[in-house]
Scaffold this motif. Structure first.
Motif, PDB file in Angstrom:
ATOM      1  N   UNK A  17      12.169   2.080  -8.561  1.00  0.00           N
ATOM      2  CA  UNK A  17      10.711   2.177  -8.477  1.00  0.00           C
ATOM      3  C   UNK A  17      10.236   1.905  -7.054  1.00  0.00           C
ATOM      4  N   UNK A  18      10.771   0.866  -6.446  1.00  0.00           N
ATOM      5  CA  UNK A  18      10.337   0.488  -5.102  1.00  0.00           C
ATOM      6  C   UNK A  18      10.733   1.526  -4.058  1.00  0.00           C
ATOM      7  N   UNK A  19      11.808   2.263  -4.321  1.00  0.00           N
ATOM      8  CA  UNK A  19      12.247   3.304  -3.398  1.00  0.00           C
ATOM      9  C   UNK A  19      11.542   4.633  -3.648  1.00  0.00           C
ATOM     10  N   UNK A  20      10.727   4.705  -4.705  1.00  0.00           N
ATOM     11  CA  UNK A  20      10.055   5.955  -5.040  1.00  0.00           C
ATOM     12  C   UNK A  20      10.956   6.976  -5.705  1.00  0.00           C
ATOM     13  N   UNK A  21      12.121   6.533  -6.174  1.00  0.00           N
ATOM     14  CA  UNK A  21      13.069   7.460  -6.802  1.00  0.00           C
ATOM     15  C   UNK A  21      12.670   7.784  -8.237  1.00  0.00           C
ATOM     16  N   UNK A  22      11.971   6.894  -8.899  1.00  0.00           N
ATOM     17  CA  UNK A  22      11.428   7.152 -10.235  1.00  0.00           C
ATOM     18  C   UNK A  22       9.957   6.758 -10.224  1.00  0.00           C
ATOM     19  N   UNK A  29      -1.850 -10.542   6.606  1.00  0.00           N
ATOM     20  CA  UNK A  29      -1.507 -11.868   6.061  1.00  0.00           C
ATOM     21  C   UNK A  29      -2.625 -12.478   5.230  1.00  0.00           C
ATOM     22  N   UNK A  30      -2.245 -13.577   4.550  1.00  0.00           N
ATOM     23  CA  UNK A  30      -3.208 -14.389   3.813  1.00  0.00           C
ATOM     24  C   UNK A  30      -3.853 -13.637   2.659  1.00  0.00           C
ATOM     25  N   UNK A  31      -2.998 -13.109   1.745  1.00  0.00           N
ATOM     26  CA  UNK A  31      -3.594 -12.610   0.514  1.00  0.00           C
ATOM     27  C   UNK A  31      -3.197 -11.231   0.059  1.00  0.00           C
ATOM     28  N   UNK A  32      -2.264 -10.520   0.713  1.00  0.00           N
ATOM     29  CA  UNK A  32      -1.785  -9.261   0.158  1.00  0.00           C
ATOM     30  C   UNK A  32      -0.572  -9.547  -0.725  1.00  0.00           C
ATOM     31  N   UNK A  33      -0.635  -9.093  -1.968  1.00  0.00           N
ATOM     32  CA  UNK A  33       0.440  -9.362  -2.923  1.00  0.00           C
ATOM     33  C   UNK A  33       0.922  -8.046  -3.516  1.00  0.00           C
ATOM     34  N   UNK A  34       2.235  -7.811  -3.400  1.00  0.00           N
ATOM     35  CA  UNK A  34       2.851  -6.604  -3.949  1.00  0.00           C
ATOM     36  C   UNK A  34       3.890  -7.064  -4.959  1.00  0.00           C
ATOM     37  N   UNK A  35       3.702  -6.731  -6.208  1.00  0.00           N
ATOM     38  CA  UNK A  35       4.618  -7.196  -7.234  1.00  0.00           C
ATOM     39  C   UNK A  35       5.908  -6.376  -7.214  1.00  0.00           C
ATOM     40  N   UNK A  36       6.975  -6.999  -7.626  1.00  0.00           N
ATOM     41  CA  UNK A  36       8.266  -6.326  -7.735  1.00  0.00           C
ATOM     42  C   UNK A  36       8.104  -5.046  -8.544  1.00  0.00           C
ATOM     43  N   UNK A  37       8.743  -3.963  -8.085  1.00  0.00           N
ATOM     44  CA  UNK A  37       8.670  -2.696  -8.799  1.00  0.00           C
ATOM     45  C   UNK A  37       7.533  -1.798  -8.366  1.00  0.00           C
ATOM     46  N   UNK A  38       6.837  -2.136  -7.280  1.00  0.00           N
ATOM     47  CA  UNK A  38       5.762  -1.280  -6.749  1.00  0.00           C
ATOM     48  C   UNK A  38       6.263  -0.525  -5.529  1.00  0.00           C
ATOM     49  N   UNK A  39       5.799   0.709  -5.372  1.00  0.00           N
ATOM     50  CA  UNK A  39       6.191   1.542  -4.233  1.00  0.00           C
ATOM     51  C   UNK A  39       5.031   1.689  -3.267  1.00  0.00           C
ATOM     52  N   UNK A  40       5.288   1.487  -1.976  1.00  0.00           N
ATOM     53  CA  UNK A  40       4.341   1.785  -0.908  1.00  0.00           C
ATOM     54  C   UNK A  40       5.005   2.736   0.065  1.00  0.00           C
TER      55      UNK A  40
END
Length: 280
Positions: free
Chosen positions: A39-44, A107-118
């Motif tokens: 998911x994080x790699x954008x493969x699925x 910084x100070x407040x950006x949160x990316x949960x496991x399994x998210x793609x950017x």
């Protein structure tokens, strides 16, 4: 076996009650980790567009089940995010790969949960949050106080204005999530929920609510749509007369929200013609 078949097999055993968070083995948790990595790699992805029309997005049910397995087969653990101690089944995403692709999370407040793609050249302004299963395309801006919900599909070069909510659709697994297609721009305070699709290159006025329960009066096609905004539109909220009409408890009738959509290059429709179109 490939990742899809591994996830499908694990889901069947979980659904049958043969495995749970207490009995999950290292191999089964490895499958979940490999799934999150994909998911994080954008493969699925949790949903894909199967045709050229804005309505042709379909959910990948096995991907959404894979996300659900991470909640069903993992234990809640104490975790840390800076100085904050929290409890969750998933940690936040490792962000070491973002810098190499030109993506910034302030910084100070950006949160990316496991399994998210950017994607590449994205910007996440603080505070903002991207949930598991979300897919954010190249060059997209996630502005301050934005939330991108679970499985939401955000295209390339999208602009999400400050304080925008993109809803998550994790269950039912067969339902497509919220989609904002390439090049769209949402003004501050917009909310997009319940699997609504915003067509590519559309511009949405601030504080607009887009949900399948609110009609879109498209003055280009001269149609009323539910659940999607066509491509290349300028959209904003207006209020139309409700079926309640007059009521003893209030004077002057009742009104409900609607969305008006114009051609993105058409500046000729004046306010009178817009109101006439809505009344018709």
């Amino acid at each position: 076996m490939n990742l899809e078949s591994d996830v499908r097999d694990l889901w069947q055993r979980y659904d049958d009650g043969d495995v749970d968070a207490e009995s999950a083995t290292g191999d089964e948790l490895d499958t979940l980790d490999a799934f999150l990595d994909a998911l994080e790699a954008g493969e699925v992805r949790a949903a894909e567009k199967t045709g050229s029309d804005v309505t042709s997005w379909e959910a990948n049910e096995w991907v959404k089940r894979g996300i659900l397995l991470n909640f069903g087969l993992r234990e809640t653990l104490a975790r840390e995010y800076g100085d904050v101690r929290y409890h969750d089944v998933l940690p936040l995403r490792d962000t070491e790969d973002l810098g190499d692709r030109g993506t910034r999370n302030t910084p100070d407040g950006t949160a990316i949960r496991r399994g998210a793609y950017l994607g590449s050249d994205c910007i996440m302004m603080s505070p903002s949050f991207v949930n598991v299963g979300a897919h954010v395309g190249d060059g997209t801006l996630v502005d301050s106080c934005d939330t991108v919900g679970s499985c939401a599909q955000i295209g390339a070069n999208v602009k999400l204005g400050a304080n925008t909510l993109i809803g998550g659709v994790l269950e039912p697994v067969e339902d497509a999530p919220v989609v904002v297609e390439d090049g769209a721009a949402l003004g501050a305070g917009c909310r997009v929920t319940s699997g609504f699709v915003v067509g590519e290159n559309s511009i949405v006025g601030e504080n607009t609510l887009l949900t399948p329960r609110i009609p879109v009066y498209d003055l280009v096609d001269e149609e009323i749509y539910y659940g999607h905004l066509p491509a290349n539109r300028r959209a904003f909220t207006r209020f139309v007369e409700s079926s309640l009409g007059d009521h003893d408890l209030f004077a002057g009738g009742a009104y409900k929200p609607a969305v008006v959509a114009l051609d993105i290059e058409d500046d000729t429709l004046d306010a009178t013609r817009r109101e006439e179109a809505l009344r018709e």
